[in-house]
Scaffold this motif. Structure first.
Motif, PDB file in Angstrom:
ATOM      1  N   ASP A   1       0.849  -1.195   0.000  1.00  7.79           N
ATOM      2  CA  ASP A   1       0.000   0.000   0.000  1.00  7.79           C
ATOM      3  C   ASP A   1       0.882   1.242   0.000  1.00  7.79           C
ATOM      4  OD1 ASP A   1      -1.787   2.066   0.448  1.00  7.79           O
ATOM      5  OD2 ASP A   1      -2.860   1.039   2.067  1.00  7.79           O
ATOM      6  N   ARG A   2       0.828   2.022  -1.068  1.00  3.59           N
ATOM      7  CA  ARG A   2       1.709   3.183  -1.174  1.00  3.59           C
ATOM      8  C   ARG A   2       1.302   4.311  -0.243  1.00  3.59           C
ATOM      9  NH1 ARG A   2       1.004   6.036  -7.039  1.00  3.59           N
ATOM     10  NH2 ARG A   2       2.643   7.315  -6.099  1.00  3.59           N
ATOM     11  N   LEU A   3       0.130   4.209   0.390  1.00  9.87           N
ATOM     12  CA  LEU A   3      -0.280   5.211   1.367  1.00  9.87           C
ATOM     13  C   LEU A   3       0.255   4.909   2.759  1.00  9.87           C
ATOM     14  CD1 LEU A   3      -2.306   5.635  -1.038  1.00  9.87           C
ATOM     15  CD2 LEU A   3      -3.967   6.358   0.672  1.00  9.87           C
ATOM     16  N   CYS A   4       0.813   3.722   2.961  1.00  9.83           N
ATOM     17  CA  CYS A   4       1.303   3.290   4.271  1.00  9.83           C
ATOM     18  C   CYS A   4       2.825   3.353   4.273  1.00  9.83           C
ATOM     19  CB  CYS A   4       0.808   1.869   4.554  1.00  9.83           C
ATOM     20  SG  CYS A   4       1.208   1.275   6.209  1.00  9.83           S
ATOM     21  N   LEU A   5       3.423   4.000   5.270  1.00  7.94           N
ATOM     22  CA  LEU A   5       4.863   4.247   5.268  1.00  7.94           C
ATOM     23  C   LEU A   5       5.671   3.017   5.682  1.00  7.94           C
ATOM     24  CD1 LEU A   5       7.106   6.266   4.777  1.00  7.94           C
ATOM     25  CD2 LEU A   5       6.819   7.079   7.127  1.00  7.94           C
ATOM     26  N   ASN A   6       5.607   2.645   6.955  1.00  8.43           N
ATOM     27  CA  ASN A   6       6.433   1.540   7.452  1.00  8.43           C
ATOM     28  C   ASN A   6       5.621   0.424   8.093  1.00  8.43           C
ATOM     29  OD1 ASN A   6       8.948   2.876   6.847  1.00  8.43           O
ATOM     30  ND2 ASN A   6       8.558   4.202   8.612  1.00  8.43           N
ATOM     31  N   ALA A   7       4.439   0.731   8.566  1.00 15.42           N
ATOM     32  CA  ALA A   7       3.691  -0.208   9.403  1.00 15.42           C
ATOM     33  C   ALA A   7       3.186  -1.429   8.655  1.00 15.42           C
ATOM     34  CB  ALA A   7       2.514   0.513  10.065  1.00 15.42           C
ATOM     35  N   CYS A   8       3.100  -1.355   7.337  1.00 11.22           N
ATOM     36  CA  CYS A   8       2.410  -2.401   6.586  1.00 11.22           C
ATOM     37  C   CYS A   8       3.321  -3.481   6.023  1.00 11.22           C
ATOM     38  CB  CYS A   8       1.585  -1.767   5.463  1.00 11.22           C
ATOM     39  SG  CYS A   8       0.321  -0.626   6.070  1.00 11.22           S
ATOM     40  N   ALA A   9       4.529  -3.573   6.521  1.00  9.36           N
ATOM     41  CA  ALA A   9       5.470  -4.568   6.015  1.00  9.36           C
ATOM     42  C   ALA A   9       5.009  -5.983   6.296  1.00  9.36           C
ATOM     43  CB  ALA A   9       6.853  -4.340   6.623  1.00  9.36           C
ATOM     44  N   SER A  10       4.383  -6.194   7.450  1.00  8.79           N
ATOM     45  CA  SER A  10       3.916  -7.530   7.834  1.00  8.79           C
ATOM     46  C   SER A  10       2.834  -7.391   8.889  1.00  8.79           C
ATOM     47  CB  SER A  10       5.066  -8.367   8.398  1.00  8.79           C
ATOM     48  OG  SER A  10       5.492  -7.846   9.651  1.00  8.79           O
ATOM     49  N   THR A  11       2.143  -8.489   9.151  1.00  7.92           N
ATOM     50  CA  THR A  11       1.101  -8.473  10.184  1.00  7.92           C
ATOM     51  C   THR A  11       1.690  -8.128  11.537  1.00  7.92           C
ATOM     52  OG1 THR A  11      -0.265 -10.084   8.985  1.00  7.92           O
ATOM     53  CG2 THR A  11      -0.628  -9.892  11.363  1.00  7.92           C
ATOM     54  N   ALA A  12       2.851  -8.689  11.861  1.00  5.46           N
ATOM     55  CA  ALA A  12       3.493  -8.415  13.150  1.00  5.46           C
ATOM     56  C   ALA A  12       3.909  -6.954  13.258  1.00  5.46           C
ATOM     57  CB  ALA A  12       4.696  -9.331  13.335  1.00  5.46           C
ATOM     58  N   THR A  13       4.449  -6.405  12.166  1.00  2.46           N
ATOM     59  CA  THR A  13       4.852  -4.999  12.179  1.00  2.46           C
ATOM     60  C   THR A  13       3.652  -4.090  12.371  1.00  2.46           C
ATOM     61  OG1 THR A  13       6.698  -5.479  10.701  1.00  2.46           O
ATOM     62  CG2 THR A  13       6.024  -3.182  10.881  1.00  2.46           C
ATOM     63  N   LEU A  14       2.567  -4.392  11.671  1.00  6.07           N
ATOM     64  CA  LEU A  14       1.361  -3.579  11.810  1.00  6.07           C
ATOM     65  C   LEU A  14       0.830  -3.640  13.235  1.00  6.07           C
ATOM     66  CD1 LEU A  14      -0.725  -1.797  10.332  1.00  6.07           C
ATOM     67  CD2 LEU A  14      -2.007  -3.887   9.820  1.00  6.07           C
ATOM     68  N   ALA A  15       0.860  -4.822  13.841  1.00  6.25           N
ATOM     69  CA  ALA A  15       0.385  -4.969  15.224  1.00  6.25           C
ATOM     70  C   ALA A  15       1.220  -4.115  16.172  1.00  6.25           C
ATOM     71  CB  ALA A  15       0.440  -6.438  15.637  1.00  6.25           C
ATOM     72  N   ALA A  16       2.529  -4.157  16.010  1.00  9.90           N
ATOM     73  CA  ALA A  16       3.411  -3.391  16.898  1.00  9.90           C
ATOM     74  C   ALA A  16       3.242  -1.891  16.716  1.00  9.90           C
ATOM     75  CB  ALA A  16       4.862  -3.794  16.638  1.00  9.90           C
ATOM     76  N   GLU A  17       3.090  -1.465  15.454  1.00 11.56           N
ATOM     77  CA  GLU A  17       2.964  -0.038  15.173  1.00 11.56           C
ATOM     78  C   GLU A  17       1.619   0.527  15.616  1.00 11.56           C
ATOM     79  OE1 GLU A  17       5.082   2.167  13.820  1.00 11.56           O
ATOM     80  OE2 GLU A  17       6.742   0.754  13.567  1.00 11.56           O
ATOM     81  N   GLU A  18       0.554  -0.273  15.495  1.00 10.33           N
ATOM     82  CA  GLU A  18      -0.784   0.225  15.802  1.00 10.33           C
ATOM     83  C   GLU A  18      -1.164   0.072  17.276  1.00 10.33           C
ATOM     84  OE1 GLU A  18      -3.203   1.809  13.776  1.00 10.33           O
ATOM     85  OE2 GLU A  18      -1.402   2.062  12.546  1.00 10.33           O
ATOM     86  N   ALA A  19      -0.541  -0.843  17.988  1.00  5.94           N
ATOM     87  CA  ALA A  19      -0.926  -1.139  19.381  1.00  5.94           C
ATOM     88  C   ALA A  19      -1.013   0.097  20.275  1.00  5.94           C
ATOM     89  CB  ALA A  19       0.037  -2.162  19.972  1.00  5.94           C
ATOM     90  N   PRO A  20      -0.081   1.055  20.201  1.00  6.26           N
ATOM     91  CA  PRO A  20      -0.162   2.219  21.098  1.00  6.26           C
ATOM     92  C   PRO A  20      -1.400   3.085  20.873  1.00  6.26           C
ATOM     93  CG  PRO A  20       2.050   2.001  20.181  1.00  6.26           C
ATOM     94  CD  PRO A  20       1.166   1.071  19.414  1.00  6.26           C
ATOM     95  N   TYR A  21      -2.047   2.930  19.730  1.00  4.38           N
ATOM     96  CA  TYR A  21      -3.179   3.791  19.399  1.00  4.38           C
ATOM     97  C   TYR A  21      -4.531   3.185  19.798  1.00  4.38           C
ATOM     98  CZ  TYR A  21       0.324   6.183  16.571  1.00  4.38           C
ATOM     99  OH  TYR A  21       1.446   6.859  16.155  1.00  4.38           O
TER     100      TYR A  21
END
Length: 323
Positions: free
Chosen positions: A263-283
């Motif tokens: 997804d070209r609208l997503c910077l770093n978080a969308c590399a993998s399911t685990a990465t997305l989980a770690a990046e989004e968890a604080p929110y």
């Protein structure tokens, strides 16, 4: 604000995608803006759970109810087959919904409409029993709408957010925005009364905007182009507030966030399911029981990726875990 429901005749699908429980077209009044067009589809067996689905900018109901190769790409059909009812809704300005002046369109207006729809399905739509469980589902802009609705009104039982993250790729996003131009100048919309504020994508740009490289069936892309929609930039400013703290932290029901790895609208978080989980968890807070999923190779429009069946399966698994 009051709302009025009325039924209009069901139109049979030529591709036979209607579920055994049938589909009903519904016109939902949201004064003073106008009416929203929606379609309620029921599964073969009774259910108390409904998914209220709204597409983002550049799309209408066909994003969720895709007409080409529906056995693969039709998300609505997949959820009906899994035993869930669906209510697929066109935003104002889209599909058969009212087309007000573009400058009056806002995400806030869609939040108000979505809130009223949630109340209506809980009370019981004409021809359907009241639903005790309501899950809202959004894509891109409409994920932001779902965030604001859930965090403000606390009236849903779950929220599905696709094409949404707090890791916005500004360069990629501006690249997509650069492909927008007035719908009145597009061959599909010219002469149909669209004011200059209504925009759409330039022909030939959707593959680069919304798909991973090579991750699409050419017939899907052609259908996507043929059914593309209009929107107004005035829907973006308040819609983007959904990514600002504490919006998502205020959601107190289960949430699933889905993105494509390309997804070209997503910077770093969308590399993998685990990465997305770690990046989004604080929110999100503990009540959200956050579930994430990244569809490998997919661009922004996960419903239309070649391997979209894997994402559908992930959503079904999440829904099964809720109740």
């Amino acid at each position: 604000m009051s709302s009025i429901l009325c039924l209009i005749p069901v139109v049979a699908h030529a591709d036979d995608t209607s579920p055994p429980g049938g589909c009903t077209a519904i016109s939902f009044a949201v004064p003073p803006t106008g009416t929203l067009a929606a379609t309620l589809c029921m599964p073969a067996t009774p259910t108390g759970t409904v998914l209220v689905l709204m597409a983002g900018s550049n799309y209408n109901h066909t994003y969720w109810d895709f007409p080409y190769a529906p056995e693969t790409y039709n998300f609505r059909r997949a959820m009906n087959a899994a035993g869930y009812a669906t209510l697929v809704v066109d935003r104002f300005g889209n599909g058969a919904s009212t087309r007000p002046p573009s400058a009056t369109l806002t995400a806030t207006g869609s939040v108000i409409a979505l809130h009223q729809l949630v109340g209506a399905v809980r009370q019981g739509l004409p021809g359907a029993q009241p639903f005790s469980k309501v899950i809202t589902g959004g894509h891109s802009l409409s994920s932001g709408i779902a965030v604001i609705e859930a965090s403000t009104h606390h009236d849903v039982d779950g929220v599905l957010l696709t094409g949404f993250s707090h890791s916005l790729n500004t360069v990629g996003t501006l690249g997509v925005v650069a492909t927008y131009y007035p719908a009145a100048g597009d061959p599909q919309f010219a002469g149909k009364g669209y004011d200059p504020g209504y925009l759409t994508t330039r022909p030939g740009t959707r593959a680069g905007d919304f798909y991973g490289a090579g991750d699409y069936d050419p017939a899907v892309l052609a259908t996507d182009e043929a059914t593309k929609e209009v929107f107004s930039l005035t829907e973006y400013p308040d819609g983007l507030t959904s990514t600002l703290p504490p919006a998502t932290n205020l959601i107190d029901v289960p949430v699933m966030v889905v993105n494509g790895s390309e997804d070209r609208l997503c910077l770093n978080a969308c590399a993998s399911t685990a990465t997305l989980a770690a990046e989004e968890a604080p929110y999100f807070n503990a009540a959200a029981r956050l579930r994430t999923y990244v569809l490998p190779g997919s661009g922004h429009s996960v419903n239309l990726a070649l391997n979209t069946a894997a994402y559908q399966a992930a959503v079904r698994d999440w829904l099964a875990s809720l109740f």
